[in-house]
Each structure stands twice: as structure tokens, then as C-alpha cells.
Scaffold this active site. Structure first.
Site, mmCIF file in Angstrom:
data_model
loop_
_atom_site.group_PDB
_atom_site.id
_atom_site.type_symbol
_atom_site.label_atom_id
_atom_site.label_comp_id
_atom_site.label_asym_id
_atom_site.label_seq_id
_atom_site.Cartn_x
_atom_site.Cartn_y
_atom_site.Cartn_z
ATOM 1 N N HIS A 71 0.772 -1.315 0.005
ATOM 2 C CA HIS A 71 -0.068 0.176 -0.054
ATOM 3 C C HIS A 71 1.125 1.528 0.010
ATOM 4 C CE1 HIS A 71 0.921 0.973 4.081
ATOM 5 N NE2 HIS A 71 0.728 -0.304 4.424
ATOM 6 N N GLU A 183 -2.011 -7.314 7.364
ATOM 7 C CA GLU A 183 -0.854 -7.247 7.729
ATOM 8 C C GLU A 183 -0.761 -7.879 9.143
ATOM 9 O OE1 GLU A 183 2.115 -6.665 8.123
ATOM 10 O OE2 GLU A 183 2.506 -4.404 7.585
#
Length: 332
Positions: A71, A183
Site C-alpha cells: 500500500h 498485515e
């Protein structure tokens, strides 16, 4: 499932000048087939040949191309760089992209269009956190959305404090949210997601159907997922990814997930290749890799192969014909 990675391509786009669990609800995989990855360069120097025996050659229909993306810059990245303890702040819950992060998204979007990747990718897999959802639709989504279009937008206007116009779902691949590529789970509020019922109105055209729980049942306030647990989760993700019918897939995910997943592979390669694969991803960095089914476990038929001999006729290779002639003589 046993795989090889044939090669990698790393794209680092310089940013514009600026300051700088045991999840049961995620897609299942087949534990009978552990992943074994080997990473090879198609060309190697003589010194490398001591480590790399030779390039690999594999049938095309046993390959998939993955475009792995971390990201863009999130507000948690900025605050965490100032003081690591900031990662514990509830104010960073499900962190959104910064203005610089959106500029990084625009840079990567320009790259994937200029290189033709935008036309090749058949599917976008995205971690269900705000910063990855914003990055995925910004990079791989359609052009600007207009009212009256008969398809829902990928992202509505100003979703997640983006100050961005709506993004269209026309002329782009489908987007699917998957929990396996999240994550590090636990402790840090920036890694806790909103409920799926909150995301759906913001990202109407993203498919959230593979996520069983509306609330985030994977994140725990007092337990941080171990590195080896992330690596195991990453292998499960790759196993699941291989069950998809698409051959060219983008995955928008996180630095920790990518680092600990890829660090488990490439140990039979030249050290420079191992380093190339396992180095931490920069914000909005893209690396393309080819994974190969080496154990003939896949069942997808070849779509480009042609059997030849049509119309049929004698087609005996010369070396086989010579061997047959020798055998016939010996049999007399």
C-alpha cells in the site's frame, strides 16, 4: 502445492518531493500440499552458476504471474516514523492514506497503464484494510465515475478522508477482499479493520463475500502475531491463490505480510536473488513474480498448446526413427 518462481521485476516509483491468529473465517487451503518456492533468474553469470544450476523451463499453463504491491503511505507510517510508540495510538485505527500516499498511487497507476499491466491483470486481490483498499482501487480501478452509470463505483467520493472523486468499476478487473493477506494481526490499532458493513458503502464494487465475519475477529488487543505465523499464513494464501482460475493477478497488501511470506523462499538461490526477493517493500512498490506448479497437481488444461499432426501422418523424429531402425535390425 510445490511452486517455483521464475523471475522477478521490481518497480520502485520515486515519490514526489515531500517530507517524508488462527483465523477460521479466511479462505481455506489444502494442507497436504506445502508450498516450496524456488527463485531463478533466466540469465546468470558464470560465477552465479556455482549456485544456480540452470534456468527453469515450464509449461505455460502451469504458471501464474503475481504483481505484488505494498500500500501507499498511510498516516500510521508518518506517525510511526516519528515515534514507534505511536503505533499503539487508537487515533491510527485502520489508517488511511496521506496526500503523499495518493500521489504515490497516481504514480503507480500511470506506470501500470504505460507498461500495459492494466490490460493484462485479470483479478485484484486486496487486504480488507482502508489503506490497501484505497491503494488498490486508485492503482487498478477504472477512470472517473459519473452519476447515471449502471455499474457501482469501486470507491465513493472522499472515502476514508481521501478528498478524491469516485472511482469507476468499468473497464478494470474484479476486486476481491481476502483476510489471508492482512498485515501483522494484533496490538497495533492501525492494523485493525472496520466492519465489512462499514466498508461496503465506501467500496460498493469490491467483493467482500469471502470474509465471513462482519466484525474484525482476527485482531487481538494483547497478542501480536508472530513472524513465523505470518509466514505460515502467507503460504496458505499462495495455496489458495493457486486455486483461482485467473493467470495474472495483482495483490495489494502490506510490508510485514510480504516480507515474512517471501523470506521463507529463495534459500536455494544466489544471495543477491534472495536479497532481491526478501527486501522490505517501499510504499506503493510493485514487484512482479511468476509462480509455477512443479508437481503436476494443477488440473487446468493448456489453452495455447496445439497437438500437431492434423491431418495425421507419419511424423517420426529422426533420432527416434534411427533408434527404431537399430532395434528392428537387432530383432532379426
Amino acid at each position: 502445492m510445490a511452486f517455483s518462481i521464475l523471475n522477478t521485476h521490481i518497480i520502485r516509483l520515486p515519490p514526489p518531493s515531500s517530507p517524508s491468529a488462527s483465523p477460521s473465517s479466511i479462505p481455506s487451503s489444502n494442507p497436504k500440499y506445502p508450498i516450496q518456492l524456488r527463485i531463478c533468474r533466466p540469465s546468470a553469470s558464470l560465477s552465479d552458476m556455482d549456485v544456480i544450476s540452470s534456468p527453469g523451463l515450464y509449461p505455460l499453463h502451469r504458471c501464474k504471474t503475481l504483481h505484488l504491491v505494498r500500500h501507499a503511505q498511510g498516516v500510521h507510517n508518518v506517525e510511526g516514523d516519528k515515534d514507534f510508540s505511536n503505533y499503539l495510538s487508537e487515533q491510527l485505527f485502520d489508517a488511511h492514506l496521506t496526500p503523499l500516499g495518493w500521489q504515490q498511487v497516481d504514480n503507480l497507476r500511470k506506470h501500470v497503464h504505460e507498461t500495459g499491466l492494466s490490460k493484462k491483470i485479470e483479478l485484484v486481490i486486496v487486504s480488507p484494510l482502508l489503506r490497501t483498499l484505497q491503494t488498490a482501487v486508485g492503482v487498478f480501478g477504472g477512470e472517473g465515475y459519473k452519476d447515471g452509470i449502471n455499474v457501482p463505483p469501486l470507491m465513493v467520493e472522499n472515502a476514508g478522508e481521501s478528498n478524491r472523486p469516485a472511482i469507476s468499476s468499468s473497464d478494470c478487473p474484479p476486486f476481491v477482499a481476502v483476510e489471508l493477506c492482512r498485515e501483522h494481526l494484533g496490538v497495533h490499532p492501525c492494523d485493525r479493520r472496520k466492519s465489512i458493513s462499514e466498508y461496503r458503502p465506501l467500496f460498493p464494487a469490491i467483493d467482500f463475500s469471502l470474509i465471513d465475519s462482519d466484525e474484525d475477529n482476527l485482531w487481538e488487543a494483547n497478542y501480536r502475531e508472530k513472524d513465523e505465523e505470518i509466514a505460515t499464513r502467507g503460504k496458505k494464501f499462495l495455496n489458495w491463490l493457486w486455486t483461482r482460475e485467473e493467470r495474472e493477478i495483482a495483490v495489494v497488501t502490506h510490508s510485514g505480510f510480504l516480507y515474512h511470506t517471501l523470506s521463507a523462499f529463495g534459500n536455494d538461490c544466489h544471495p543477491s536473488v534472495k536479497s532481491e526477493i526478501c527486501t522490505h517493500f517501499a510504499n506503493c512498490e510493485l514487484r512482479s513474480m511468476v509462480i509455477v506448479d512443479r508437481c503436476m497437481l494443477g488440473s487446468d488444461p493448456a489453452t495455447t498448446n496445439y497437438p500437431g499432426k492434423n491431418p495425421s501422418g507419419l511424423d517420426l523424429p529422426s533420432d527416434v526413427a534411427d533408434e527404431k531402425l537399430s532395434n528392428d535390425k537387432e530383432g532379426k
